[in-house]
Design a protein around this motif. Structure first.
Motif, PDB file in Angstrom:
ATOM      1  N   VAL A   1       9.472  -1.311  12.134  1.00 24.23           N
ATOM      2  CA  VAL A   1       8.710  -0.795  11.004  1.00 24.23           C
ATOM      3  C   VAL A   1       7.836  -1.908  10.449  1.00 24.23           C
ATOM      4  O   VAL A   1       8.316  -3.006  10.169  1.00 24.23           O
ATOM      5  CB  VAL A   1       9.656  -0.278   9.888  1.00 24.23           C
ATOM      6  N   LEU A   2       6.562  -1.629  10.328  1.00 22.27           N
ATOM      7  CA  LEU A   2       5.633  -2.610   9.759  1.00 22.27           C
ATOM      8  C   LEU A   2       5.398  -2.271   8.289  1.00 22.27           C
ATOM      9  O   LEU A   2       5.188  -1.108   7.937  1.00 22.27           O
ATOM     10  CB  LEU A   2       4.316  -2.603  10.509  1.00 22.27           C
ATOM     11  N   TYR A   3       5.447  -3.251   7.446  1.00 24.45           N
ATOM     12  CA  TYR A   3       5.228  -3.063   6.024  1.00 24.45           C
ATOM     13  C   TYR A   3       3.921  -3.703   5.615  1.00 24.45           C
ATOM     14  O   TYR A   3       3.445  -4.641   6.248  1.00 24.45           O
ATOM     15  CB  TYR A   3       6.373  -3.678   5.218  1.00 24.45           C
ATOM     16  N   ARG A   4       3.374  -3.196   4.562  1.00 24.65           N
ATOM     17  CA  ARG A   4       2.166  -3.797   4.028  1.00 24.65           C
ATOM     18  C   ARG A   4       2.537  -5.064   3.261  1.00 24.65           C
ATOM     19  O   ARG A   4       3.630  -5.167   2.717  1.00 24.65           O
ATOM     20  CB  ARG A   4       1.465  -2.812   3.098  1.00 24.65           C
ATOM     21  N   PRO A   5       1.603  -5.993   3.178  1.00 24.82           N
ATOM     22  CA  PRO A   5       1.888  -7.218   2.419  1.00 24.82           C
ATOM     23  C   PRO A   5       2.086  -6.915   0.937  1.00 24.82           C
ATOM     24  O   PRO A   5       1.551  -5.928   0.408  1.00 24.82           O
ATOM     25  CB  PRO A   5       0.641  -8.077   2.621  1.00 24.82           C
ATOM     26  N   GLN A   6       2.831  -7.771   0.256  1.00 26.53           N
ATOM     27  CA  GLN A   6       3.071  -7.584  -1.170  1.00 26.53           C
ATOM     28  C   GLN A   6       1.773  -7.620  -1.968  1.00 26.53           C
ATOM     29  O   GLN A   6       1.694  -7.046  -3.039  1.00 26.53           O
ATOM     30  CB  GLN A   6       4.033  -8.637  -1.692  1.00 26.53           C
TER      31      GLN A   6
ATOM     32  N   ASN B   1      -0.818  -5.994  -1.485  1.00 29.77           N
ATOM     33  CA  ASN B   1      -1.297  -4.628  -1.674  1.00 29.77           C
ATOM     34  C   ASN B   1      -0.704  -4.009  -2.934  1.00 29.77           C
ATOM     35  O   ASN B   1      -1.375  -3.249  -3.634  1.00 29.77           O
ATOM     36  CB  ASN B   1      -0.955  -3.760  -0.466  1.00 29.77           C
ATOM     37  N   THR B   2       0.547  -4.312  -3.230  1.00 29.68           N
ATOM     38  CA  THR B   2       1.186  -3.788  -4.437  1.00 29.68           C
ATOM     39  C   THR B   2       0.485  -4.326  -5.674  1.00 29.68           C
ATOM     40  O   THR B   2       0.243  -3.595  -6.631  1.00 29.68           O
ATOM     41  CB  THR B   2       2.675  -4.181  -4.459  1.00 29.68           C
TER      42      THR B   2
END
Length: 55
Positions: free
Chosen positions: A2-7, A9-10
């Motif tokens: 699972v790939l997550y977006r970088p923090q 982006n939050t």
């Protein structure tokens, strides 16, 4: 995997949502550790209050 977006982006989402809700750019800048100039140059232009009509 699972790939997550970088923090980052939050942080960007939080900034634009606050601006969209009418929080002053100076206040948002203090919250996120930027200058008001940075908020206006990189975030405020992304906020619009255009509503889509119901069809």
């Amino acid at each position: 995997m699972v790939l997550y977006r970088p923090q980052y982006n939050t942080r960007h989402t939080f900034t634009t949502l606050c601006l969209g809700e009418g929080v002053p750019a100076n206040t948002v800048a203090q919250w996120v550790g930027n200058s008001p100039k940075t908020i206006y140059e990189h975030y405020a232009g992304l906020v619009s209050n255009i509503s889509v009509p119901e069809l």
